[in-house]
Design a protein around this motif. Structure first.
Motif, PDB file in Angstrom:
ATOM      1  N   PRO A 164       0.815  -1.219   0.000  1.00 50.56           N
ATOM      2  CA  PRO A 164       0.000   0.000   0.000  1.00 50.56           C
ATOM      3  C   PRO A 164       0.846   1.265   0.000  1.00 50.56           C
ATOM      4  O   PRO A 164       0.517   2.237  -0.669  1.00 50.56           O
ATOM      5  N   PHE A 165       1.934   1.261   0.751  1.00 48.80           N
ATOM      6  CA  PHE A 165       2.823   2.419   0.799  1.00 48.80           C
ATOM      7  C   PHE A 165       3.403   2.692  -0.588  1.00 48.80           C
ATOM      8  O   PHE A 165       3.375   3.816  -1.087  1.00 48.80           O
ATOM      9  N   GLY A 166       3.927   1.651  -1.236  1.00 51.49           N
ATOM     10  CA  GLY A 166       4.499   1.827  -2.575  1.00 51.49           C
ATOM     11  C   GLY A 166       3.461   2.212  -3.597  1.00 51.49           C
ATOM     12  O   GLY A 166       3.725   3.015  -4.496  1.00 51.49           O
ATOM     13  N   GLY A 167       2.253   1.644  -3.490  1.00 54.38           N
ATOM     14  CA  GLY A 167       1.192   2.006  -4.427  1.00 54.38           C
ATOM     15  C   GLY A 167       0.796   3.465  -4.313  1.00 54.38           C
ATOM     16  O   GLY A 167       0.586   4.142  -5.321  1.00 54.38           O
TER      17      GLY A 167
ATOM     18  N   ILE B  97       1.066  -3.490 -11.514  1.00 50.87           N
ATOM     19  CA  ILE B  97       2.395  -3.671 -10.910  1.00 50.87           C
ATOM     20  C   ILE B  97       2.270  -4.237  -9.502  1.00 50.87           C
ATOM     21  O   ILE B  97       2.974  -5.178  -9.121  1.00 50.87           O
ATOM     22  N   ILE B  98       1.349  -3.670  -8.712  1.00 49.73           N
ATOM     23  CA  ILE B  98       1.164  -4.116  -7.335  1.00 49.73           C
ATOM     24  C   ILE B  98       0.684  -5.564  -7.302  1.00 49.73           C
ATOM     25  O   ILE B  98       1.148  -6.380  -6.495  1.00 49.73           O
TER      26      ILE B  98
ATOM     27  N   ARG C 254       2.573  -8.573  -5.573  1.00 53.36           N
ATOM     28  CA  ARG C 254       1.919  -9.316  -4.502  1.00 53.36           C
ATOM     29  C   ARG C 254       2.021 -10.823  -4.747  1.00 53.36           C
ATOM     30  O   ARG C 254       2.296 -11.595  -3.828  1.00 53.36           O
ATOM     31  N   LYS C 255       1.837 -11.227  -5.992  1.00 49.16           N
ATOM     32  CA  LYS C 255       1.953 -12.651  -6.313  1.00 49.16           C
ATOM     33  C   LYS C 255       3.385 -13.134  -6.124  1.00 49.16           C
ATOM     34  O   LYS C 255       3.618 -14.257  -5.678  1.00 49.16           O
TER      35      LYS C 255
ATOM     36  N   GLN D 141      -6.707  -0.695   0.388  1.00 53.49           N
ATOM     37  CA  GLN D 141      -5.696   0.359   0.515  1.00 53.49           C
ATOM     38  C   GLN D 141      -5.040   0.658  -0.823  1.00 53.49           C
ATOM     39  O   GLN D 141      -4.619   1.777  -1.088  1.00 53.49           O
ATOM     40  N   LEU D 142      -4.932  -0.367  -1.672  1.00 49.39           N
ATOM     41  CA  LEU D 142      -4.292  -0.157  -2.968  1.00 49.39           C
ATOM     42  C   LEU D 142      -5.232   0.485  -3.973  1.00 49.39           C
ATOM     43  O   LEU D 142      -4.804   0.904  -5.040  1.00 49.39           O
TER      44      LEU D 142
END
Length: 546
Positions: A434-437, A453-454, A458-459, A478-479
């Motif tokens: 979430p922070f990076g997104g 990308i997220i 995540r995968k 959050q994303l």
């Protein structure tokens, strides 16, 4: 060399073009497996491979023309250019006027089979078009892929063909093994050895020299040269096409394909050799290499737009990886010398330095950066870094990882930074997503691209481990990734949704004006997210937190 063996001019053009290309399939797979795409040499190798893939177009265009009787190479190339221009313009016009509308109609049907059928139809139709113009059908398939990558459905296209890509890539590796003729090698061992060694040696030297000429360090240059020194998969296409057109004899084609296959089989070994040599060269370099005073660091600091990441712990690593996936330049600062040295030896732009000292911030041109992302886990150190940065650079956009809700509120209200508290346990790497997104969205990246990308990251992090329903729903919320819609009753749902959206828009506008008075930087980020979001629920939640 080819003229020494009596090959005609048209065969020399195909031979030189085919051997000059490297293998994207082998090299990119190695870089992904070793997580080296973010390194300096990984980016250089990727750039060369991308340019080589584009160079395939003229090679595939010229090859059928070179088979013409009584035609010089110059006139054949001129004719090929005209036909290629006709094919490219036709495909470009068709792509702009037909592809997006057709995909929109198919997407509204919510059928994966229909969507996949549309992809195959696009590829086959463009292949037949180029073949009808007297060019290679492989060229049409390649251009179809380029065209599909420019549509707004490119992420869904990539997701649908991912299973087939893995299967076909595996089949390709099998065919490479089939092309190695043991009997031919035994009968022509000196010649095959000379072709294999000569190809690897010449390409490695040329690529290393070009890398040095373009300002890369010796360790990065030799690593780039070695990993790209093999023959490529398009050599199979070019040589096979030349054989069917009578440009190359069957025996010569078999000899060349066997040699190219051997160079590709040696790629993992060449990669290991390059890594070991680079490690030795990095260890012998002086300490300025780790302090951000070398050529690689200066190139980033002098660029127009780059991001500064403070801290290279668990959060910092994933944030840097997300920036790499978005091809955003960054400089990492880490106060732990062991972490900085390990990252720098891998070729990553992470340097030893304490951003809490004004001279360090000035040395890295922090004031010229697009944003600063503080990922320090310690509350006191994070606050100290943010205070200094805000005092030195009042207008700089700063993102900070807060320790808790109270820390977040203090940072946002007192220092006007965008702060965020991880919602997941400390040992869970998903807390960084979430922070990076949020960082990528605020830097102007499209929402759909950030989501893709997220989701891929995540995968990668999960590695087969599943999330429970509540944890996954929280992370996706959050994303800004909307969950699949539940079955809703018909009737007034459309009107209710429109009315709710209008009310949300009014709430967003009012809350942003209120937020501007106490935290202008936070309000700016909220407005940036609001512009790119189709659903404003996330924006309202963000305002409430602010």
């Amino acid at each position: 060399v080819g003229s020494f063996f009596g090959l005609p001019g048209n065969a020399l053009v195909v031979l030189g073009g085919g051997l000059a290309l490297s293998s994207s399939a082998f090299v990119l797979q190695l870089l992904k497996d070793k997580k080296q795409l973010a390194t300096r040499f990984g980016k250089a190798a990727f750039g060369v491979l991308l340019f080589q893939d584009l160079a395939v177009v003229p090679l595939l265009v010229v090859t059928p023309i070179l088979a013409g009787k009584g035609t010089s190479v110059a006139s054949a190339v001129g004719s090929a250019v005209v036909k290629a221009a006709l094919a490219l313009s036709s495909i470009a016009i068709a792509g702009r006027t037909l592809i997006n509308p057709l995909f929109k109609i198919v997407a509204q049907a919510h059928s994966q089979e229909a969507f996949l059928g549309m992809i195959l139809l696009s590829v086959l139709s463009m292949s037949f078009m180029t073949e009808g113009l007297g060019l290679s059908n492989t060229l049409g398939a390649f251009l179809a892929g380029v065209l599909l990558s420019e549509t707004k459905y490119r992420y869904q296209v990539e997701a649908d063909i991912a299973p087939f890509r893995g299967i076909l890539l595996g089949l390709f590796f099998i065919t490479v093994g089939f092309e190695i003729d043991v009997h031919l090698i035994a009968a022509n061992f000196p010649l095959v050895s000379a072709i294999v060694v000569g190809t690897i040696l010449i390409k490695a030297l040329v690529l290393t020299g070009l890398s040095l000429a373009f300002g890369l360090s010796l360790s990065t240059s030799q690593q780039t040269g070695l990993i790209l020194s093999q023959g490529g998969e398009f050599a199979f296409v070019a040589f096979g096409l030349a054989r069917s057109l009578g440009i190359l004899s069957p025996h010569t084609t078999k000899l060349l394909l066997t040699s190219v296959s051997l160079t590709m089989a040696l790629t993992p070994m060449l990669s290991e050799v390059g890594a070991k040599v680079a490690k030795k060269l990095e260890e012998k370099s002086d300490f300025t290499h780790y302090l951000g005073q070398d050529r690689d660091a200066n190139e980033i600091k002098e660029s127009e737009e780059f991001v500064v990441v403070v801290g290279y712990g668990a959060v910092g690593k994933v944030v840097c990886d997300l920036l790499d996936r978005k091809f955003t330049k960054y400089v990492g600062l880490e106060i732990d010398p062991n972490k900085a040295i390990q990252a720098r030896n891998k070729g990553l732009p992470v340097f030893f330095g304490d951003v809490g000292r004004p001279e360090v911030a000035e040395a890295f041109n922090v004031g010229k950066s697009k944003a600063v992302i503080v990922t320090i886990s310690d509350r006191a150190e994070c606050t100290r870094a943010v205070i200094l940065l805000r005092r030195l650079y009042p207008d700089l956009m700063i993102f900070a990882r807060a320790y808790n809700a109270d820390h977040r509120d203090r940072l946002q209200k007192t220092l006007d930074v965008v702060a965020m508290v991880p919602i997941l346990p400390e040992d869970n790497f998903l807390m960084t997503l979430p922070f990076g997104g949020a960082v990528l969205k605020s830097l102007g990246a499209p929402v759909e691209e950030v989501n893709a990308i997220i989701e891929k990251k995540r995968k990668d992090i999960l590695g087969g481990r599943g999330l429970n329903r509540n944890e996954e729903a929280t992370v996706l919320a959050q994303l800004g990734i909307e969950p699949a819609p539940e079955n809703q009753p018909q009737g007034n749902s459309v009107a209710t949704g429109a009315q709710g959206k209008e009310e949300q828009s009014e709430a967003v506008a009012a809350a942003v004006m209120e937020t501007k008075e106490r935290s202008p930087m936070v309000a700016q980020v909220i407005e940036a997210v609001a512009v790119t979001q189709k659903n404003e629920t996330e924006v309202v939640d963000l305002i409430q937190e602010a």
